[in-house]
Design a protein around this motif. Structure first.
Motif, short mmCIF file in Angstrom:
data_model
loop_
_atom_site.label_atom_id
_atom_site.label_comp_id
_atom_site.label_asym_id
_atom_site.label_seq_id
_atom_site.Cartn_x
_atom_site.Cartn_y
_atom_site.Cartn_z
N SER A 80 68.51 26.30 32.60
CA SER A 80 69.29 26.89 31.30
C SER A 80 70.00 28.26 31.51
O SER A 80 69.80 29.05 32.65
N THR B 4 70.72 31.83 30.32
CA THR B 4 69.96 32.67 29.25
C THR B 4 70.91 33.83 28.77
O THR B 4 72.19 33.91 28.92
N LEU C 109 59.77 31.08 36.56
CA LEU C 109 61.06 30.91 36.38
C LEU C 109 61.69 31.38 38.01
O LEU C 109 61.22 32.07 38.65
N GLY D 158 63.50 26.97 35.29
CA GLY D 158 62.25 26.97 34.65
C GLY D 158 61.06 25.94 34.83
O GLY D 158 61.65 24.70 34.65
N PRO E 294 63.64 30.74 28.12
CA PRO E 294 63.37 30.83 29.65
C PRO E 294 62.12 31.27 29.97
O PRO E 294 61.65 31.72 29.06
#
Length: 305
Positions: A43, A45, A59, A84, A305
């Motif tokens: 992802s 963030t 993470l 993640g 996250p």
């Protein structure tokens, strides 16, 4: 005040009742996540406070690893590409988390409310991500914010007040130095964030360090040093990660056009695109796209996250 375990119990119930696949709630900036799988996710963030209410997450940012579990929080102060892995998440006991977008416009006024010496600076340094305990004061404010989801007529008036309290708790807590950087228009973080936003918006374009340094108002050497401090990556590594994550999103809709997608995100060499994609996601682009399309709603599901 109620104990942290009692507050977490209430928070878990409210998240489970209101979480949606797109994370959004009726309160702007408040995000809820319910995840039933330990599959890795990738992802981009934004500046966020995330509090884990059940389960946990590990993470990876560059070569740095950050882990947080129930009762702990994650603070992110810049737009970052992260990988993640949810921990202990199953359909019977899903991972439950809430997020609050950290808005500079909401943080800046609070910086005038107390002397500069009041702010904790223990975690003001790089990178722009940290984990820690979410104490009872913070959990109490978050629980009251979540309760407003059941009282929509109260939310427009009370949610901004509770958001202000949450931000104050963060500013006066162990992550205060990091949060303060978001609200300062002339902070080093704000200068690097300008370059990060340019890369995210122009990820397919050729990139010159000299131009990014000028955008950030720094010399090339200072920019490179500060960029790596914030993101744990070089600008080139950061751009590559953005390109590959954007390619993954595009491949969901275009699984049979691997070369075309690679070109769209800035790769002139199909073999290089395939090699770097497989290195990040663990499978060639075509195979990975087929797996994503086989999932329930890969284009809708998002994760904190």
């Amino acid at each position: 005040m109620r104990s942290a375990p009692d507050l977490l119990y209430e928070i878990r119930g409210l998240i489970a009742a209101h979480a949606r696949p797109d994370l959004q709630t009726s309160i702007g900036g408040l995000l809820l996540s319910k995840v039933e799988t330990e599959e890795p996710d990738y992802s981009l963030t934004e500046p966020l406070l995330v509090v884990m209410a059940q389960g946990g997450k590990r993470l990876l940012l560059g070569d740095e690893v950050f882990e947080y579990r129930a009762g702990q929080c994650l603070v992110v102060t810049a737009d970052l590409p992260v990988t993640g892995h949810f921990l202990d998440a199953t359909p019977q006991v899903p991972s439950l988390a809430l997020g609050l977008v950290l808005r500079p416009a909401a943080i800046a006024p609070l910086l005038l409310e107390a002397p500069a010496g009041r702010w904790s600076r223990s975690t003001a340094g790089p990178p722009a991500i940290a984990t820690g305990e979410a104490g009872p004061d913070l959990l109490d404010a978050l629980a009251r914010m979540l309760r407003l989801l059941d009282h929509p007529t109260d939310a427009p008036v009370l949610a901004p007040l509770i958001e202000r309290e949450i931000l104050w708790r963060l500013l006066t807590g162990p992550h205060g130095g990091m949060i303060r950087q978001i609200g300062l228009a002339d902070s080093g973080l704000s200068h690097i964030s300008r370059a990060i936003r340019w890369i995210r918006a122009n990820y397919a374009e050729p990139m010159r360090i000299e131009d990014l340094a000028r955008l950030a108002g720094m010399s090339s050497s200072a920019f490179h040093r500060h960029f790596r401090a914030v993101t744990t990556m070089s600008p080139l590594q950061f751009q590559k990660r953005i390109r590959l994550q954007e390619a993954r999103s595009l491949l969901v809709a275009r699984p049979h056009d691997v070369a075309g997608v690679g070109h769209l995100v800035g790769y002139d060499s199909p073999s290089q695109f395939n090699r770097e994609y497989r290195r990040l996601f663990g499978a060639p682009p075509g195979h990975d796209a087929a797996r994503l399309r086989a999932d329930s709603h890969p284009h809708v599901i998002r994760h904190l996250p």
